[in-house]
Design a protein around this motif. Structure first.
Motif, PDB file in Angstrom:
ATOM      1  N   VAL A 177       6.913   3.870  -5.054  1.00  0.00           N
ATOM      2  CA  VAL A 177       6.300   2.647  -5.578  1.00  0.00           C
ATOM      3  C   VAL A 177       4.787   2.824  -5.597  1.00  0.00           C
ATOM      4  CG1 VAL A 177       6.214   0.146  -5.436  1.00  0.00           C
ATOM      5  CG2 VAL A 177       8.212   1.370  -4.553  1.00  0.00           C
ATOM      6  N   ALA A 178       4.235   2.889  -6.809  1.00  0.00           N
ATOM      7  CA  ALA A 178       2.814   3.168  -6.990  1.00  0.00           C
ATOM      8  C   ALA A 178       2.115   2.007  -7.661  1.00  0.00           C
ATOM      9  CB  ALA A 178       2.638   4.444  -7.817  1.00  0.00           C
ATOM     10  N   VAL A 179       2.155   0.850  -7.033  1.00  0.00           N
ATOM     11  CA  VAL A 179       1.480  -0.338  -7.550  1.00  0.00           C
ATOM     12  C   VAL A 179       0.399  -0.747  -6.562  1.00  0.00           C
ATOM     13  CG1 VAL A 179       3.538  -1.100  -8.785  1.00  0.00           C
ATOM     14  CG2 VAL A 179       3.122  -1.927  -6.458  1.00  0.00           C
ATOM     15  N   PRO A 180      -0.595  -1.543  -6.970  1.00  0.00           N
ATOM     16  CA  PRO A 180      -1.622  -1.997  -6.026  1.00  0.00           C
ATOM     17  C   PRO A 180      -0.998  -2.696  -4.820  1.00  0.00           C
ATOM     18  CG  PRO A 180      -2.293  -2.481  -8.270  1.00  0.00           C
ATOM     19  CD  PRO A 180      -0.880  -2.003  -8.348  1.00  0.00           C
ATOM     20  N   SER A 181      -1.637  -2.552  -3.673  1.00  0.00           N
ATOM     21  CA  SER A 181      -1.049  -3.040  -2.423  1.00  0.00           C
ATOM     22  C   SER A 181      -0.762  -4.537  -2.447  1.00  0.00           C
ATOM     23  CB  SER A 181      -1.977  -2.712  -1.244  1.00  0.00           C
ATOM     24  OG  SER A 181      -3.255  -3.306  -1.418  1.00  0.00           O
ATOM     25  N   GLN A 182      -1.627  -5.321  -3.078  1.00  0.00           N
ATOM     26  CA  GLN A 182      -1.416  -6.765  -3.084  1.00  0.00           C
ATOM     27  C   GLN A 182      -0.325  -7.184  -4.071  1.00  0.00           C
ATOM     28  OE1 GLN A 182      -2.908  -8.263  -0.565  1.00  0.00           O
ATOM     29  NE2 GLN A 182      -3.951  -6.312  -0.158  1.00  0.00           N
ATOM     30  N   SER A 183       0.159  -6.244  -4.877  1.00  0.00           N
ATOM     31  CA  SER A 183       1.265  -6.524  -5.808  1.00  0.00           C
ATOM     32  C   SER A 183       2.579  -5.940  -5.311  1.00  0.00           C
ATOM     33  CB  SER A 183       0.955  -5.927  -7.185  1.00  0.00           C
ATOM     34  OG  SER A 183      -0.239  -6.446  -7.714  1.00  0.00           O
ATOM     35  N   LEU A 184       2.553  -5.220  -4.206  1.00  0.00           N
ATOM     36  CA  LEU A 184       3.751  -4.503  -3.763  1.00  0.00           C
ATOM     37  C   LEU A 184       4.905  -5.447  -3.465  1.00  0.00           C
ATOM     38  CD1 LEU A 184       4.892  -1.675  -2.960  1.00  0.00           C
ATOM     39  CD2 LEU A 184       4.310  -2.280  -0.609  1.00  0.00           C
ATOM     40  N   VAL A 214       6.072  -4.333   4.459  1.00  0.00           N
ATOM     41  CA  VAL A 214       6.389  -5.210   3.327  1.00  0.00           C
ATOM     42  C   VAL A 214       7.705  -4.778   2.695  1.00  0.00           C
ATOM     43  CG1 VAL A 214       5.692  -5.896   0.996  1.00  0.00           C
ATOM     44  CG2 VAL A 214       3.999  -5.845   2.840  1.00  0.00           C
ATOM     45  N   LEU A 215       7.865  -3.487   2.474  1.00  0.00           N
ATOM     46  CA  LEU A 215       9.102  -2.988   1.874  1.00  0.00           C
ATOM     47  C   LEU A 215      10.302  -3.280   2.764  1.00  0.00           C
ATOM     48  CD1 LEU A 215       7.893   0.451   0.460  1.00  0.00           C
ATOM     49  CD2 LEU A 215       8.517  -1.580  -0.859  1.00  0.00           C
ATOM     50  N   ALA A 216      10.146  -3.088   4.067  1.00  0.00           N
ATOM     51  CA  ALA A 216      11.256  -3.338   4.993  1.00  0.00           C
ATOM     52  C   ALA A 216      11.669  -4.797   4.977  1.00  0.00           C
ATOM     53  CB  ALA A 216      10.869  -2.905   6.400  1.00  0.00           C
ATOM     54  N   GLU A 217      10.700  -5.702   4.818  1.00  0.00           N
ATOM     55  CA  GLU A 217      11.012  -7.129   4.785  1.00  0.00           C
ATOM     56  C   GLU A 217      11.760  -7.522   3.513  1.00  0.00           C
ATOM     57  OE1 GLU A 217       7.317  -8.886   7.506  1.00  0.00           O
ATOM     58  OE2 GLU A 217       7.353  -9.255   5.349  1.00  0.00           O
ATOM     59  N   GLU A 218      11.437  -6.872   2.412  1.00  0.00           N
ATOM     60  CA  GLU A 218      12.015  -7.262   1.127  1.00  0.00           C
ATOM     61  C   GLU A 218      13.279  -6.486   0.779  1.00  0.00           C
ATOM     62  OE1 GLU A 218      11.094  -9.837  -0.591  1.00  0.00           O
ATOM     63  OE2 GLU A 218       9.382 -10.278   0.701  1.00  0.00           O
ATOM     64  N   ALA A 225       8.613  -5.309  -4.964  1.00  0.00           N
ATOM     65  CA  ALA A 225       9.725  -5.077  -4.037  1.00  0.00           C
ATOM     66  C   ALA A 225      10.787  -6.165  -4.178  1.00  0.00           C
ATOM     67  CB  ALA A 225       9.203  -5.026  -2.606  1.00  0.00           C
ATOM     68  N   THR A 226      10.351  -7.400  -4.394  1.00  0.00           N
ATOM     69  CA  THR A 226      11.298  -8.496  -4.580  1.00  0.00           C
ATOM     70  C   THR A 226      12.162  -8.271  -5.821  1.00  0.00           C
ATOM     71  OG1 THR A 226       9.760 -10.050  -3.529  1.00  0.00           O
ATOM     72  CG2 THR A 226      11.497 -10.993  -4.881  1.00  0.00           C
ATOM     73  N   ARG A 227      11.557  -7.718  -6.863  1.00  0.00           N
ATOM     74  CA  ARG A 227      12.298  -7.488  -8.110  1.00  0.00           C
ATOM     75  C   ARG A 227      13.284  -6.328  -7.998  1.00  0.00           C
ATOM     76  NH1 ARG A 227       8.478  -7.057 -13.175  1.00  0.00           N
ATOM     77  NH2 ARG A 227      10.539  -7.114 -14.176  1.00  0.00           N
TER      78      ARG A 227
END
Length: 344
Positions: A78-85, A120-124, A89-91
């Motif tokens: 996943v190579a998106v800006p951190s505040q968009s991660l 963040v990834l683990a939560e989503e 991840a939700t999608r």
């Protein structure tokens, strides 16, 4: 070793890795959010916004179809800006499968929650185990990776076998990947260094020399290490590629967007003026807020980060930042206390 990889995010880093890995024989799927950008990349084999002079190999499957991208591989990067991660991840969360490994390439700390990217990834991504989530960090400018310049990275995951699996998946003749299971240390090093790069750039913009930059880098490394250790990281991680390695390249290189942003502020431009002209995100701006929040939470002294925050968000002059740091009370290096009277 996985020979197929899906990259979510077609910014400079996602595009560079897609180009590099495809040239090394991997089956690469590159997902981009905007359909118009996808069509241009398919037609011209160029990314219209990022690294536009680099040809995207015909073997790279570029798509805006999230489900198709997810099903193309069991290794997602996943190579998106951190505040968009979190939103991405939700999608992709409903598309995970039991064997999916997810690697974050984003370097930053989420503002609202102060979570690292793996957290963040683990939560989503509740459909997979936390040990299947890792990060890939290190001194790696996208421009050089796309051009197959020699580069080193660190693959970090909670278990050594998983980190080694990620290592094998990304290793090429020009991309050397090391293993480190200290995920929090790798993430703090790779994120906080962007704040310090802004500080180094401010010094450049003001007109200070190499001596001042060396001081900012060295003392910045010390405070980055303090924060990481307070969060449970291993001290030696900060002497490695995700620590001093990434810090050096980001503070010194003309490719560094964070150093560039700091330099522009040092010349007198405002943050709004600079960001309005940048196509790419300078992660260090928002990370400054997050790292400052973590420092407060863990009661860790981070004077360089605090000074950068004051310049970015509290209208302090960049000249005053360096003067303030230079006139702090006398300290012992490495935080050692003064020796008792009479001790050698």
């Amino acid at each position: 070793m996985s020979t197929s990889i899906t990259l979510f995010g077609a910014g400079s880093w996602g595009t560079a890795l897609a180009v590099h890995l495809a040239a090394a024989g991997r089956d690469v799927t590159l997902w981009a959010r905007r359909e118009e950008a996808v069509e241009q990349m398919r037609t011209t084999r160029r990314n219209p916004t990022y690294l536009s002079d680099i040809e995207i190999p015909s073997s790279v499957d570029v798509t805006s179809d999230l489900e198709a991208a997810a099903s193309a591989s069991s290794l997602w990067a996943v190579a998106v800006p951190s505040q968009s991660l979190r939103s991405v991840a939700t999608r992709i969360a409903p598309l995970t499968r039991p064997g999916t490994t997810v690697v974050s390439l984003a370097k930053g700390i989420e503002n609202d929650t102060l979570r690292t990217m793996s957290q963040v990834l683990a939560e989503e991504l509740t459909g997979i185990e936390a040990q299947q989530i890792g990060v890939l960090y290190g001194p790696s400018h996208a421009e050089e990776v796309a051009a197959s310049q020699p580069t080193t990275l660190v693959a970090s995951a909670p278990t050594e076998p998983r980190a080694e699996w990620v290592q094998d998946a990304f290793m090429t003749e020009r991309l050397r990947v090391y293993v480190n299971t200290d995920v929090v240390g790798v993430e703090i090093g790779g994120s906080a260094k962007n704040v310090l790069a802004i500080a180094a750039g401010m010094g450049d913009g003001v007109g200070y020399g190499d001596n001042a930059k060396a001081a900012l880098v060295t003392r910045g490394l010390a405070e980055m290490r303090r924060l990481g250790v307070a969060m449970g990281a291993k001290p030696q991680t900060f002497a490695g590629l995700a620590g001093i390695g990434d810090l050096l390249v980001t503070c010194m290189s003309q490719h560094s967007r964070n150093r560039h942003l700091g330099e522009q502020i040092g010349t007198g431009k405002t943050l709004d003026e600079i960001e309005s002209t940048m196509d790419m995100v300078a992660e260090g701006v928002r990370t400054t807020q997050s790292v400052r929040g973590l420092a407060e939470h863990y009661d860790v002294e981070m004077p360089v980060t605090e000074a950068v925050h004051r310049v970015l968000f509290e209208d302090q002059r960049p000249e005053d930042m360096v003067d303030e740091l230079m006139t702090r009370s006398a300290k012992r290096e490495h935080g050692l206390s003064r020796s008792p009277q009479g001790a050698s």
